[in-house]
Scaffold this active site. Sequence first.
Site, short mmCIF file in Angstrom:
data_model
loop_
_atom_site.label_atom_id
_atom_site.label_comp_id
_atom_site.label_asym_id
_atom_site.label_seq_id
_atom_site.Cartn_x
_atom_site.Cartn_y
_atom_site.Cartn_z
CG HIS A 134 38.93 37.75 38.76
ND1 HIS A 134 39.94 37.95 37.77
CD2 HIS A 134 38.56 39.22 38.70
CE1 HIS A 134 40.11 38.89 37.36
NE2 HIS A 134 39.32 39.92 38.08
CG ASP A 164 42.90 32.64 36.61
OD1 ASP A 164 41.59 32.63 36.06
OD2 ASP A 164 43.49 33.59 37.20
#
Length: 383
Positions: A134, A164
């Site tokens: 992540h 992200d």
Amino acid sequence: MAGPLAGVRVVEMVGIGPCPFAAMMLADMGAEVIRIDRKAAPGEDNPYPMLGTRHDVMARGRRSLALDLKQPAGRLAALRLVERADALLEGFRPGVMERLGLGPDVCLERNQKLVYGRVTGWGQDGPLAQAAGHDINYVALSGMLHAMGRTGEAPAPPLNLVGDFGGGGMMLAFGVVCAVLAARSSGQGQVVDAAMTDGAALLGAMMYGLRGFGAWSDEREANLLDGGAPFYDSYACSDGKFIALGAIEPQFFAKLLALTGTEVDEFAQRWDKAQWPRQKERLAALFASRTREEWCRLLEGTDVCFAPVLDMAEAPQHAHNAARRTFVEIDGVVQPAPAPRFSRTVPPEPAPPSSPGQDSDAILRDWGFTAESIEALSASEVI
């Protein structure tokens, strides 16, 4: 106005995180982006309940087609869409699209001008390519997470803004636009490999330059921009709210001292790092003496380089944000407006998100499918 990317057609393979963020950016700028949602099995639980609702902000501005890609007819339908697209976006682990029969070789054989945009955490190759991860993991590997936070404490996660969205979604959107421009001049498409580790590292270009020059320490809260400098940090006010100060340049810092009635001699050696702890204590005491609103009345709009630290309820209400329409309300949901701004090709306000499969028939019809073929896909439960 239709936006600067009007006429660009994009197929988005729906996922989470950076891929829908990139697709949102392209759609915000006027590209026609269609979302291929996974056709869920009856009774299947949704692990991300916000997705497919009006609160799924990153799904705004595009229509949704729900396809069963496990069926040959579903894969064939996807390939027919690819034939008419300028770009495809996907954010799965390396090899997933290939196993579906929708990898870049297959798609580029159908459409040699296609830009095949891929975003992953670790990239399409390398020792970690197949590992799960992540945002925090990718930023950690770039060297940037180590630089964030207070001295003596663990590094502070920067939400998922750096990996992200900044390092992943924005890099993918930028790469796709670059490759679409190249395809229009050369007639040849290509694969865009956007890795969040690469993007997060690139966002740290200035810090790596400063470190090489000897002007950046690996110790947290010991540098100009990491909260180490007393004149570049956030401070608590008497009401428990915070202000942000960025008075780096001498004329801006001098303005701060003049407006607050602070003695210049107390900060005569403000570039001496040995003096920074004492100077921070002095500024902390100063800002703790009044409320945030009182400091705003005195300092906001001056050259002090000052701003109140707003929460997400306050930010859309701020006078500057309201004047620029930095936030918009779409279907009752307050959200950031498209950015940047354009003087001529102004994009329209984004449409609300579609629920998965809401626009299946209309998309297929608009992209060249006959009524008979749409009926057949529906009858076989491919859509």
